[in-house]
Design a protein around this motif. Sequence first.
Motif: not given
Length: 201
Positions: A62-63, A156, A109-110, A59, A102, A106-107, A69, A152, A72
């Motif tokens: 990703l973030v 991923e 969150m972004l 995570a 997760v 993360a998506r 993270a 993104s 998430v």
Amino acid sequence: MWRLLFGAEPAAEPADLDRPAGAGRRSGLRVVGAGPSGEERPTLTELYHAHRLGLVRMAVLLVDRQDLAEDVVQEAFTALYQRHGETLDDLDNALGYLRTSVVNGARSMLRRRKTAREYVPPHVADAASAEEHAVLNDEHRRVLVALQELTSRQREVLVLRYWSDLSEAQIAETLGLSRGAVKSTASRALDALEKQLEKVR
């Protein structure tokens, strides 16, 4: 670049594309459905202790922030508990479910941060904790900077393939893509990542 990212060259695509999610090197626990018939399934607590840190590491890539993270991943475990309970008797692939949760978390969150990031300086921790050093060393921080310059979807795919050690089939299932889309995205993403890593040396 592979040693910078993950310490070794990536393994070839496994011949058995139906292997259970998480059957790679980093799994410290049999995933539900992975073993012989009748083998006892892991509980949520066992999954948490075996895979939490690995999911947080995934995570973070990703973030780009460890605190987010961790949120998430915690939300993914909480949602899993609320839906299936501690024993997970009715879930065939708990680790795969967690990975998908997760990625989706993360998506989200972004998306929530997208507007704020235009006005708020990037977060810089005052001092890294011992656990943060375990999650991100200096080389991984360079990769993190480079990853944030990818789309993104590219980020991923790379994280799931080369960090979480998933097969193309597993990534396709996690992200809702075709295997062809996973392969082509990974190829473009690797080219882009190499260029970005050159910039942050």
